[in-house]
Write an enzyme that holds these catalytic residues in place. Structure first.
Site, mmCIF file in Angstrom:
data_model
loop_
_atom_site.group_PDB
_atom_site.id
_atom_site.type_symbol
_atom_site.label_atom_id
_atom_site.label_comp_id
_atom_site.label_asym_id
_atom_site.label_seq_id
_atom_site.Cartn_x
_atom_site.Cartn_y
_atom_site.Cartn_z
ATOM 1 N N ASP A 7 0.997 -16.214 -0.785
ATOM 2 C CA ASP A 7 1.226 -14.762 -0.817
ATOM 3 C C ASP A 7 -0.051 -14.138 -0.253
ATOM 4 O OD1 ASP A 7 1.362 -12.066 -1.415
ATOM 5 O OD2 ASP A 7 1.524 -12.319 -3.586
ATOM 6 N N LYS A 69 -4.586 -5.763 5.598
ATOM 7 C CA LYS A 69 -3.187 -6.130 5.864
ATOM 8 C C LYS A 69 -2.395 -4.939 6.428
ATOM 9 C CE LYS A 69 0.860 -7.908 3.406
ATOM 10 N NZ LYS A 69 1.269 -8.499 2.119
ATOM 11 N N GLU A 146 8.574 -10.755 1.027
ATOM 12 C CA GLU A 146 8.050 -10.733 -0.344
ATOM 13 C C GLU A 146 9.164 -10.543 -1.395
ATOM 14 O OE1 GLU A 146 4.880 -7.894 0.044
ATOM 15 O OE2 GLU A 146 3.696 -9.304 1.219
ATOM 16 N N ASP A 168 8.054 -3.366 -6.264
ATOM 17 C CA ASP A 168 6.750 -4.025 -6.092
ATOM 18 C C ASP A 168 5.655 -2.957 -6.040
ATOM 19 O OD1 ASP A 168 4.490 -5.368 -5.253
ATOM 20 O OD2 ASP A 168 5.401 -6.268 -3.471
HETATM 21 P P1 ADP Z 1 -1.194 -6.641 -3.681
HETATM 22 O O1 ADP Z 1 0.253 -6.992 -3.645
HETATM 23 O O2 ADP Z 1 -1.495 -5.307 -3.116
HETATM 24 O O3 ADP Z 1 -2.066 -7.710 -3.124
HETATM 25 P P2 ADP Z 1 -1.372 -7.128 -6.594
HETATM 26 O O4 ADP Z 1 0.059 -7.432 -6.839
HETATM 27 O O5 ADP Z 1 -2.337 -8.226 -6.812
HETATM 28 O O6 ADP Z 1 -1.604 -6.453 -5.201
HETATM 29 O O7 ADP Z 1 -1.743 -5.874 -7.533
HETATM 30 C C1 ADP Z 1 -3.022 -5.361 -7.590
HETATM 31 C C2 ADP Z 1 -3.042 -4.143 -8.474
HETATM 32 O O8 ADP Z 1 -2.573 -4.503 -9.776
HETATM 33 C C3 ADP Z 1 -4.439 -3.573 -8.678
HETATM 34 O O9 ADP Z 1 -4.392 -2.185 -8.502
HETATM 35 C C4 ADP Z 1 -4.766 -3.933 -10.112
HETATM 36 O O10 ADP Z 1 -5.607 -2.985 -10.713
HETATM 37 C C5 ADP Z 1 -3.403 -3.919 -10.750
HETATM 38 N N1 ADP Z 1 -3.367 -4.709 -11.997
HETATM 39 C C6 ADP Z 1 -3.555 -6.042 -12.132
HETATM 40 N N2 ADP Z 1 -3.480 -6.399 -13.432
HETATM 41 C C7 ADP Z 1 -3.239 -5.255 -14.148
HETATM 42 C C8 ADP Z 1 -3.067 -4.953 -15.546
HETATM 43 N N3 ADP Z 1 -3.126 -5.892 -16.481
HETATM 44 N N4 ADP Z 1 -2.836 -3.681 -15.879
HETATM 45 C C9 ADP Z 1 -2.778 -2.718 -14.960
HETATM 46 N N5 ADP Z 1 -2.941 -2.917 -13.644
HETATM 47 C C10 ADP Z 1 -3.167 -4.179 -13.237
HETATM 48 MG MG MG Z 2 1.886 -8.084 -3.269
#
Ligand code: ADP
Ligand code: MG
Length: 561
Positions: A7, A69, A146, A168
């Site tokens: 991913d 990205k 995704e 998402d």
């Molecule tokens: P992407 O798909 O953009 O790469 P992610 O799915 O990894 O991103 O999500 C990242 C976001 O999720 C960040 O803004 C992070 O702060 C938030 N996040 C991760 N864990 C938590 C949590 N336990 N509570 C609230 N927000 C969270």
């Molecule tokens: Mg993602």
């Protein structure tokens, strides 16, 4: 050799593999399964990837790059010190780090991967992803959307026909997808979203609330203090998400954040989640009740306010028993395993859908002598499954009109000037052409972004062609010709296609030999099928044709004929 599932996220990336009977995430050198998609260069010119680079984002912004990205497949340059990189280069560094972590963990060389990309990525963005993998020493066995990967992680590919919504919310993006599992093929039937809404915005409102409460000014904070504030706000967000009380301390300023307060300051962001969900449902022509399952993915959906919003808004409890920021990576690993066993799930990817409406500039008659110019008339609506060919009729607007100018636009506004102009075509009309002379305009569009426009002057049969390529020069002349030939079948109106005519003839035969209620029933079925044919929507035609065939077989089986 193991095929990796990756991913490659905007905020975080993950790598997973299939271990005997389940997908397993691979930790990086820090023991974390999430590797921030951040690349930096330190003072010695060494590359930093992931967590350390992320920590230097606020302190060394000129030597660190993140959220690249968003610019995959574009010409945008990123400077790290004096080095210049594209988003593809930066992505290749992240992929290389994941590959090395996997190789260390598995104790073998890994050169193949299934990589996930947003459903809306077009061919250029998909190609840039494949190029990034190549630069990292990985061959892409398959790109997977995704939302499809998330659905696979939940085993939805093992179910029969079902309709699901994937919501998402990542770091900076919000994507809503509606997927249909139909006849063993997963199809993304609609997408919507907000490219500038995500978990980061929730962190930002916490920072703003802290600044308001303490009277501190962002501009007055040192870089180091701001970095500390950001980190604490991020932590507070996660703590309140787990029902605790968040705490931020900066110099002598102390601030606490309760669950209730967080809910209140997040309301404006939560409200913004509604519109794309409504849009996706509208485009898919579905009601909330038609969605059978909801899947929440992306780290930000760990906030309970998101789940309760989704449940209330859609009237169904969403799935999120798989860690939402790990779902896509796990799904990519499942697809990798299916692929190795030659059973990989077929997917109708979104390049199979026209992402924007395509149409022409037209003039609308408002009253006898009044005309409105610059009206956008859609010919292929957004989210239509492609390849597609659609025809619309236009008419001359005055006597002795000698030309028709056809301007082709892409966009969603009813006003052409707010849409993107793609090209134009001018057609000379025969002398003495009267008002209301018919002109047929046919748009044919395929997944390489090839748009063919045919304009036919019905009175003379003369046809003019215009070809617009999304990425000019990508296809050679002979490839272009081959592609157009492949599409030629589509240009026959579905009502004239032999398989459809045969099916209707068969229905009519059974109608003729039936009586009473059965007749009415067959008439109804034929009408539904004819409606689908007139809509020129291949998907509806497919569904209605299958339905009609099944019902006719039932009737015949019962000895009606
Ligand atoms: P992407 O798909 O953009 O790469 P992610 O799915 O990894 O991103 O999500 C990242 C976001 O999720 C960040 O803004 C992070 O702060 C938030 N996040 C991760 N864990 C938590 C949590 N336990 N509570 C609230 N927000 C969270
Ligand atoms: Mg993602």
């Amino acid at each position: 050799m193991t095929t990796l599932g990756i991913d490659l996220g905007t905020s975080n990336s993950l790598v997973a593999y299939w271990n005997e009977d389940k997908a397993v995430l691979i930790p990086n050198v820090f023991g974390d399964v999430l590797t921030p998609s951040v690349v930096g260069i330190d003072d010695n010119g060494e590359f930093l990837i992931g967590k350390i680079a992320k920590e230097r984002l606020t302190t060394h912004p000129d030597k660190t790059a993140a959220v690249f990205k968003r610019f995959m497949g574009t010409e945008k340059n990123y400077y790290l010190g004096e080095h210049r990189f594209s988003a593809t280069d930066l992505s290749s560094f992240v992929l290389k780090a994941l590959k090395e972590d996997a190789e260390k963990f598995l104790g073998e060389t890994c050169t193949e991967a299934v990589i996930s990309v947003p459903a809306y990525f077009n061919n250029t963005q998909r190609k840039a992803t494949v190029d990034a993998a190549f630069l990292a020493g990985l061959k892409v066995e398959r790109l997977i959307s995704e939302p499809t990967a998330a659905a696979i992680a939940y085993g939805i590919h093992e179910q029969n026909d079902t309709t699901i919504m994937v919501i998402d919310i990542g770091g900076g993006t919000f994507d809503v997808s509606i997927l249909e599992m139909f006849d063993g093929v997963m199809q993304v039937i609609a997408i919507a979203g907000n490219n500038y809404l995500g978990g980061e915005d929730f962190t930002t409102v916490i920072i703003e609330t802290f600044l308001n409460a303490t009277g501190l000014k962002k501009e007055r904070l040192t870089t180091k203090d701001f970095a500390s504030l950001y980190r604490q706000a991020e932590d507070a967000k996660q703590v309140v998400s787990e029902n605790g009380v968040g705490k931020i301390v900066l110099a002598e300023n102390e601030f606490t954040l309760t669950v209730d307060q967080f809910e209140q300051i997040s309301q404006p962001l939560i409200l913004k989640l509604r519109e794309p969900i409504i849009q996706a449902l509208k485009d898919a022509q579905l009601k909330p009740a038609d969605i059978e399952q909801i899947v929440l993915i992306g780290g930000a959906t760990k906030m309970p306010i998101i789940k309760s919003f989704a449940s209330k808004f859609l009237g169904k409890i969403p799935f999120m028993h798989i860690n939402p920021d790990e779902t896509v990576g796990l799904g990519a690993a499942v697809q990798a395993a299916l692929k190795e066993r030659h059973e990989s799930l077929e997917e109708f990817i979104l390049t199979d859908v026209c992402a924007h409406t395509l149409g022409v500039d037209s003039v609308r008659q408002i009253s006898n002598s009044k005309y409105q110019e610059g009206v956008f008339t859609p010919i292929i609506e957004r989210n239509t499954t492609i390849p597609v060919s659609q025809m619309k009729e236009f008419y001359t607007i005055y006597d002795n009109q000698n030309t028709v100018k056809l301007s082709v636009y892409q966009g969603e506004s009813s006003n052409v000037k707010d849409n993107l102009k793609l090209g134009e075509l001018e057609i000379k009309l025969p002398p003495n052409t009267n008002k209301d002379a018919k002109i047929e305009t046919r748009f044919t569009y395929d997944k390489n972004g090839l748009l063919e426009i045919l304009v036919k002057i019905v009175s003379t049969g003369e046809v003019k062609q215009l070809i617009i390529q999304k990425n000019p020069g990508v296809l050679s002349d002979s490839e272009l010709k081959g592609q157009l030939e492949k599409l030629s079948d589509l240009k026959i109106h579905p009502r004239d296609r032999s398989e459809n005519r045969l099916l209707l003839a068969r229905a009519d035969r059974i109608y003729q030999t039936s009586l009473g209620e059965t007749r009415q029933y067959i008439e109804f079925l034929m009408l539904e099928f004819q409606k689908a044919i007139e809509s020129q929507n291949e998907k509806s035609i497919q569904i209605q044709s299958k339905n009609l065939k099944e019902k006719l077989a039932d009737l015949e089986g019962l000895g009606w004929d």
